[in-house]
Every structure is written in C-alpha cells, then in structure tokens.
Design a protein around this motif. Structure first.
Motif, short mmCIF file in Angstrom:
data_model
loop_
_atom_site.label_atom_id
_atom_site.label_comp_id
_atom_site.label_asym_id
_atom_site.label_seq_id
_atom_site.Cartn_x
_atom_site.Cartn_y
_atom_site.Cartn_z
N VAL A 13 -1.86 12.64 16.94
CA VAL A 13 -2.54 13.40 17.98
C VAL A 13 -3.88 13.85 17.45
N ASP A 14 -4.94 13.48 18.13
CA ASP A 14 -6.30 13.85 17.73
C ASP A 14 -6.58 13.50 16.27
N GLY A 15 -6.13 12.32 15.86
CA GLY A 15 -6.39 11.84 14.50
C GLY A 15 -5.55 12.47 13.42
N GLU A 16 -4.56 13.30 13.80
CA GLU A 16 -3.66 13.92 12.83
C GLU A 16 -2.26 13.36 13.00
N LEU A 17 -1.55 13.23 11.90
CA LEU A 17 -0.17 12.75 11.91
C LEU A 17 0.75 13.96 11.86
N LEU A 18 1.37 14.27 12.99
CA LEU A 18 2.17 15.48 13.09
C LEU A 18 3.53 15.34 12.43
N ARG A 19 4.09 14.11 12.41
CA ARG A 19 5.37 13.85 11.74
C ARG A 19 5.31 12.50 11.06
N ALA A 20 5.97 12.38 9.91
CA ALA A 20 5.91 11.16 9.11
C ALA A 20 7.05 10.19 9.42
N VAL A 21 7.88 10.51 10.40
CA VAL A 21 9.09 9.73 10.63
C VAL A 21 8.80 8.24 10.90
N SER A 22 7.72 7.91 11.55
CA SER A 22 7.47 6.50 11.88
C SER A 22 6.82 5.71 10.75
N VAL A 23 6.54 6.36 9.62
CA VAL A 23 6.02 5.65 8.45
C VAL A 23 6.98 5.76 7.26
N HIS A 24 8.12 6.40 7.48
CA HIS A 24 9.09 6.61 6.41
C HIS A 24 9.87 5.32 6.17
N TYR A 31 0.85 -1.19 0.00
CA TYR A 31 0.00 0.00 0.00
C TYR A 31 0.88 1.25 0.00
N PRO A 32 1.01 1.94 -1.13
CA PRO A 32 1.70 3.23 -1.09
C PRO A 32 0.86 4.23 -0.30
N VAL A 33 1.53 5.00 0.56
CA VAL A 33 0.86 6.02 1.35
C VAL A 33 1.60 7.34 1.20
N ARG A 34 0.90 8.39 1.52
CA ARG A 34 1.44 9.74 1.45
C ARG A 34 1.05 10.43 2.75
N VAL A 35 1.93 11.28 3.28
CA VAL A 35 1.58 12.12 4.42
C VAL A 35 1.54 13.55 3.90
N PHE A 36 0.36 14.17 4.03
CA PHE A 36 0.14 15.50 3.48
C PHE A 36 -0.88 16.22 4.35
N ARG A 37 -0.52 17.42 4.80
CA ARG A 37 -1.41 18.25 5.62
C ARG A 37 -1.92 17.50 6.86
N LYS A 38 -0.98 16.87 7.55
CA LYS A 38 -1.23 16.18 8.82
C LYS A 38 -2.15 14.98 8.71
#
Length: 178
Positions: A143-154, A53-60
């Motif tokens: 936090v509150d359903g938002e991803l503040l940093r992508a480091v753990s999915v990189h 599954y390719p994923v993207r982190v964009f706008r939290k």
C-alpha cells in the motif's frame, strides 16, 4: 533459461549477520530445509544456473540483500562427499545461515556483496511479481509503496522476468569489497 528466486531472511538472521561481520562479504552458500523457517530450494524448483536474491522485510519495506548464482544444490548429509575443501570451508563460514534443521545446501560462485541498506523502491515493490505454473501474482499487502505484511514473500518464490531484472538492477552495480 535460468530463473530467479527470492528467499526471505528473518530480521533476527540479518541482525546476527550484521553483528558477525558478514556485511560486505560475497554470498556463496545458502541452506534449505523442510520447515517454513528454512524452506526447501529443491521443492521450489531451484536449479544450477538460477539466481537467488535474499530479501528482508523491515519497517514496512523490502530490502534486497544481495544475489548469488546457483552452482549446485546438494543434500546436507552428503555435502562433504561432493565438495572440495575450499567450498566446504565456505559452508562452515556461512554457518549463521543454517537455522534449524538444514537438509540441503546451495553452493555457487561468490555472488554480490551482502548489504543491508538497499531498499526496493515503492514503485518497484508495487510491480514486483512472482511466477508459478498457475500464472503470475503480485506481492500482496503493498500500500503506497510500503509492505504492510510479509506473508506473500515468506518462502522461496520464482520471480517474473521483469521483477528479476528490477532486483538485478538494484544489486548488480555493487562493487566487491576487499
């Protein structure tokens, strides 16, 4: 039993794919390599029958872009010796995915259509977990359903079974665009 993995795509790559008209096309090729910008599927343990599954982190938010089943994982330098012409042409078509120095190619049957408009809901994101030999871990910095940093999915990470089912539910109902 087959496993499922995520691989993080950069926002620059997603913009290039959108601009190149790849939205709606069925994903059938992925590239891997030795660097953090293009991680190795082999080193992650990806095998035929697994799902990526390719994923993207964009706008939290995390966005699931599609999925494909792994048919073969091949060394990039010898891929022409192992693929029929039809598969080799798909490899050339998906060239924008080959960022940097690729050392491996994942090919498979056409997966789901590639889209850039499927966010992972906050409650699902909060529960999303990866599995390793050491056990399961949840994604950090949610936090509150938002991803503040992508480091753990990189990188390329194996999903826990429940998390794989959650992502499949998000992309599984997509119809194939003609």
């Amino acid at each position: 039993m087959a496993d499922a993995y995520t691989t993080l795509w950069t926002n620059d790559l997603c913009k290039a794919l959108i601009g190149g008209g790849f939205a709606g096309e069925r994903l059938s090729v992925l590239f891997g390599g030795p660097h953090q910008s293009l991680p190795s599927f082999m080193r992650a343990g990806v095998r035929p029958g697994d799902r990526v599954y390719p994923v993207r982190v964009f706008r939290k938010r995390m966005w699931v872009l599609g999925s494909m089943e792994v048919g073969r994982v091949l060394e990039y330098d010898t891929v022409g010796d192992h693929l029929p012409m039809e598969d080799y042409l798909r490899l050339i078509h998906w060239k924008p995915l080959k960022a940097g120095c690729a050392t491996e190619v994942v090919v498979g049957p056409p997966g789901t259509p590639l889209t850039f408009d499927t966010p992972v809901p906050g409650d699902v994101l909060s529960e999303l977990a990866y599995r390793s030999r050491r056990g399961e871990r949840r994604i950090k910095h949610v936090v509150d359903g938002e991803l503040l940093r992508a480091v753990s999915v990189h990188g390329i990470y194996r999903l826990a079974p429940e998390s794989a089912q959650a992502l499949e539910a998000l992309v599984g109902g997509r119809t194939v665009l003609s």
